[in-house]
Motif scaffolding. Structure first.
Motif, short mmCIF file in Angstrom:
data_model
loop_
_atom_site.label_atom_id
_atom_site.label_comp_id
_atom_site.label_asym_id
_atom_site.label_seq_id
_atom_site.Cartn_x
_atom_site.Cartn_y
_atom_site.Cartn_z
N ALA A 126 -21.31 92.75 38.86
CA ALA A 126 -20.64 93.45 39.95
C ALA A 126 -19.16 93.05 40.01
O ALA A 126 -18.28 93.89 40.20
CB ALA A 126 -21.32 93.15 41.28
N PHE A 173 -16.11 95.76 39.60
CA PHE A 173 -15.15 95.99 40.67
C PHE A 173 -13.73 95.68 40.19
O PHE A 173 -12.79 96.43 40.47
CB PHE A 173 -15.48 95.14 41.90
CG PHE A 173 -16.68 95.64 42.67
CD1 PHE A 173 -16.86 96.99 42.90
CD2 PHE A 173 -17.63 94.75 43.16
CE1 PHE A 173 -17.95 97.45 43.62
CE2 PHE A 173 -18.72 95.20 43.87
CZ PHE A 173 -18.89 96.55 44.09
N VAL A 226 -12.38 91.46 44.87
CA VAL A 226 -13.74 90.99 45.14
C VAL A 226 -13.67 89.56 45.68
O VAL A 226 -12.95 88.71 45.14
CB VAL A 226 -14.61 91.00 43.87
CG1 VAL A 226 -16.06 90.67 44.23
CG2 VAL A 226 -14.53 92.34 43.18
N ARG A 279 -26.97 95.68 42.67
CA ARG A 279 -26.69 96.64 41.61
C ARG A 279 -26.54 98.05 42.18
O ARG A 279 -25.60 98.77 41.84
CB ARG A 279 -27.79 96.62 40.55
CG ARG A 279 -27.60 97.67 39.46
CD ARG A 279 -28.77 97.76 38.52
NE ARG A 279 -28.87 96.59 37.67
CZ ARG A 279 -29.75 96.48 36.67
NH1 ARG A 279 -30.59 97.46 36.41
NH2 ARG A 279 -29.79 95.38 35.93
N THR A 304 -23.35 98.33 44.27
CA THR A 304 -22.17 98.36 43.40
C THR A 304 -21.95 99.77 42.85
O THR A 304 -20.83 100.30 42.86
CB THR A 304 -22.35 97.37 42.23
OG1 THR A 304 -22.48 96.05 42.76
CG2 THR A 304 -21.16 97.44 41.28
N ASN A 320 -17.64 96.82 52.06
CA ASN A 320 -16.48 97.42 51.40
C ASN A 320 -15.68 98.20 52.43
O ASN A 320 -16.22 98.68 53.43
CB ASN A 320 -16.92 98.32 50.22
CG ASN A 320 -17.42 99.67 50.68
OD1 ASN A 320 -16.65 100.59 50.92
ND2 ASN A 320 -18.74 99.81 50.79
#
Length: 380
Positions: free
Chosen positions: A271, A275, A282, A303, A306, A331
């Motif tokens: 991940a 990102f 991150v 997963r 993401t 996020n």
């Protein structure tokens, strides 16, 4: 890995349209909040009669309309009438009333139009400054008094103001162009990240099926040769083929529904790499180590989340917090007031419920939160 219900292209279009709409409303509000009061004060200061005020008001009105059209990216279609009105007000101020602020409309309309022109922007900017200065110079022919002071009021001041506002808008245009290019690059990076994830999925599928199919082919050929010479051996080969096919079907199903065994540590690293490749910051906080079945389930949640962020959000930063009892992924790329329907996370919610856990998806302003938690004693 499961796919979410909303196609990435549609979701991305929705988010982009929503963000652009908010930016348009913000531009209109902030600029009108300046233009309207300033224009009103100038009219009150520089008009002696109601009809003079009415003419100056036309210049302010042209400025207001230009701001709205510029924010909605439609100003070039109405450039000629807007410039005509603003220029007429300036001519009126120079030749009739001696209004020193009649150039206000041109000082707003021209900088909104010229930097957005598809070509000949610099010549148009030079021509605009030359027009406002040359028109102001006509005042020297009709007005008595100090020529130097008149030139300052009607030539130098309007020309200087227009040069300043044009320079500011050209810089603003360049800034937004850079932002657009960065956003496009980020979108490409996200697409590449999703492509890498698909390649990883295809690689796992190949690992499961490729070897098995090759072995099955060899064993089938061998069984065909043995069927008459050694029926017992041929039967044994067929049993092995059957077992191989059954095991492959099981593994393929587990892969398709994200049930294949995986490690949370590997998913965290994956991940992070995805990102960062997509230009998303991150931050990972590990408060405790999680292993076993709980780690597998949390890895599946990470997963799927993401993939959803890369495909459906416009995140600039992702925070991942791993505790002894669960994982939280936040996020900042949410948009709109309605939570998207994410089929993959819905499936995982049911899977976690069977194991005693809970999966919560929530939106708080621009933040989208995915949290998987196991009650005390349930995690293992």
């Amino acid at each position: 890995m499961t796919q979410s219900e909303v196609p990435a292209s549609h979701s991305g279009h929705r988010y982009t349209t929503s963000a652009r709409g908010r930016m348009s409303r913000l531009n209109i509000t902030t600029q009108l909040a300046v233009i309207v009061p300033v224009g009103t004060m100038l009219i009150a200061y520089d008009s002696a009669t109601w009809w003079e005020a009415l003419v100056l008001l036309a210049g302010v009105a042209a400025s207001m309309v230009a701001v709205v059209l510029w924010a909605r990216e439609r100003i070039l279609a109405f450039a000629v009438p807007l410039l005509a009105v603003a220029a007429a007000v300036w001519l009126f101020g120079v030749l009739v009333t001696g209004s020193t602020t009649a150039f206000y409309g041109l000082s707003v309309v021209v900088p909104l139009i010229v930097p957005g022109m598809p070509r000949h922007r610099v010549p148009a900017a030079v021509a605009s400054v030359a027009f406002i200065a040359a028109t102001g110079a006509l005042r020297l022919l009709v007005a008595a008094g100090d020529p130097g002071w008149t030139a300052f009021q009607f030539v130098l001041l309007p020309g200087g103001v227009l040069v300043f506002t044009l320079g500011f808008m050209f810089a603003n245009q360049a800034f937004y162009q850079i932002l657009a290019e960065l956003d496009e690059a980020r979108e490409h990076e996200a697409e590449l990240a999703v492509a890498r994830e698909r390649i990883r999925f295809a690689s796992e599928l190949h690992d499961i099926q490729g070897h098995t199919l090759h072995v099955v082919k060899l064993k089938t050929a061998l069984a065909e040769k043995l069927v008459r010479r050694d029926a017992g051996r041929a039967e044994e080969e067929l049993r092995e083929i059957n077992a191989l096919v059954g095991d492959t079907i099981k593994q393929t199903k587990e892969l398709a529904y994200a049930q294949r065994r995986l490690t949370l540590a590997a998913e965290l690293e994956n991940a992070k790499n995805l990102f960062e490749a997509a230009g998303i910051r991150v931050r990972i906080t590990r408060e405790a180590a999680v292993n076993g079945r709980t780690g597998e389930l949390l890895g599946q949640v990470l997963r799927e989340t993401t993939t959803n962020i890369l495909r459906h959000a416009e995140a600039g930063q992702v925070r991942i917090t791993l505790s002894e009892r669960g994982i939280t992924i936040v996020n900042d790329g949410a948009a709109g007031d309605v939570l998207p329907e994410l089929r993959g996370l819905s499936t995982l919610r049911e899977r976690l419920a069977v194991e005693g856990g809970d999966l919560v998806v929530a939106q708080n302003g621009a933040e989208f939160v995915t949290s998987a938690v196991f009650p005390a004693g349930a995690a293992r």
